[in-house]
Design a protein around this motif. Sequence first.
Motif, short mmCIF file in Angstrom:
data_model
loop_
_atom_site.label_atom_id
_atom_site.label_comp_id
_atom_site.label_asym_id
_atom_site.label_seq_id
_atom_site.Cartn_x
_atom_site.Cartn_y
_atom_site.Cartn_z
N ILE A 186 0.86 -1.18 0.00
CA ILE A 186 0.00 0.00 0.00
C ILE A 186 0.90 1.23 0.00
O ILE A 186 2.09 1.14 0.33
N ASP A 187 0.36 2.37 -0.39
CA ASP A 187 1.10 3.62 -0.22
C ASP A 187 1.18 3.96 1.26
O ASP A 187 0.29 3.62 2.05
N HIS A 188 2.23 4.62 1.64
CA HIS A 188 2.45 5.00 3.04
C HIS A 188 1.27 5.82 3.55
O HIS A 188 0.94 6.87 3.00
N PRO A 189 0.57 5.36 4.60
CA PRO A 189 -0.57 6.13 5.13
C PRO A 189 -0.13 7.48 5.67
O PRO A 189 0.91 7.58 6.33
N TYR A 190 -0.93 8.50 5.38
CA TYR A 190 -0.59 9.85 5.83
C TYR A 190 -1.86 10.69 5.82
O TYR A 190 -2.75 10.46 5.00
N PHE A 191 -1.95 11.65 6.73
CA PHE A 191 -3.09 12.56 6.76
C PHE A 191 -2.80 13.76 5.86
O PHE A 191 -2.00 14.63 6.20
N PHE A 192 -3.43 13.80 4.69
CA PHE A 192 -3.21 14.87 3.74
C PHE A 192 -4.24 15.99 3.92
O PHE A 192 -5.42 15.73 4.14
N LYS A 193 -3.77 17.21 3.81
CA LYS A 193 -4.65 18.36 3.85
C LYS A 193 -5.13 18.68 2.44
O LYS A 193 -4.53 18.25 1.45
N PRO A 194 -6.23 19.46 2.31
CA PRO A 194 -6.70 19.84 0.97
C PRO A 194 -5.60 20.54 0.17
O PRO A 194 -4.79 21.30 0.72
#
Length: 281
Positions: A186-194
């Motif tokens: 999977i792609d590295h999980p991360y919290f992305f902002k708009p």
Amino acid sequence: MIIICEPQCIGFEHSPFNAALVTLVKYTFPDEKIIFLAETEHIQFVKDVIPSNLENIEFKTIKVPPRHLFDQIRFPLEFRLFKKVFDFAKEKKSEKIIFSSIRRPGIVLVKLFIRKYRNTDCIIVLHSIIEYINNAPYKLIEIPFWLRFCLSFANIIRLKYLILGPTIEKEFLKKLPALKKYTITIDHPYFFKPEQKIEPNTKMIRFGFFGVGSHRKGIDLFFQLADEIKARQTTYKAEFIMIGPLVDKQIYKSDSVLIPSPKNPLTSEDFESYAKKLIMP
């Protein structure tokens, strides 16, 4: 029910990743209860980042062995820990355990216990431990915990290795092609902002290092690059920013790199603020 276990990291280390992983698993399996097992301070760091609207997530404290023990000393301590985790999964009738990181003794123990607990499948997330696949043991006593050996022997279809990105998986399978059917990516999980549109500053080049600064992760090369570029006469201005705490403090021997918080982890808000500075005019 899905159990996610962090068997080695203490305090801040890996907490942004684990928060994103717990969130990803919950979004993927919204009807499943998630139980996250980890050290006390680590749980709090994870709680601080996880979205507050997520429900049916339980946190349970476990005793994690000290971080920098030799494998031979770590093995009996992790034996007790991993047995408790598998017993807990059996008690809760959980059919899945995700180990969000692992040490070499842990790989051996998962392979041991998964054969005893036949109703439990496992996923092991492989982080930077992959770097050591080609490292051969120096002593006979180290052979049982040789990473290439630990990964290669006694695999079972109910155990999968989770690789964080297709590029890393490609390199991993070059070294251990026989593990292809045991590997998921999977792609590295991360919290992305708009997404924001920002006009770059053409007179400024900024270099960023994200996460815990340690020699193992190449922070020494980042400092070396900063010193070399700062020493040259150029038409542009270069800035180097390390966003995260510095573990190997002996590396920090110059003022070429800005480190906003060298001793303590940044809050998620501060982390985001400094990350924006990398691209702001």
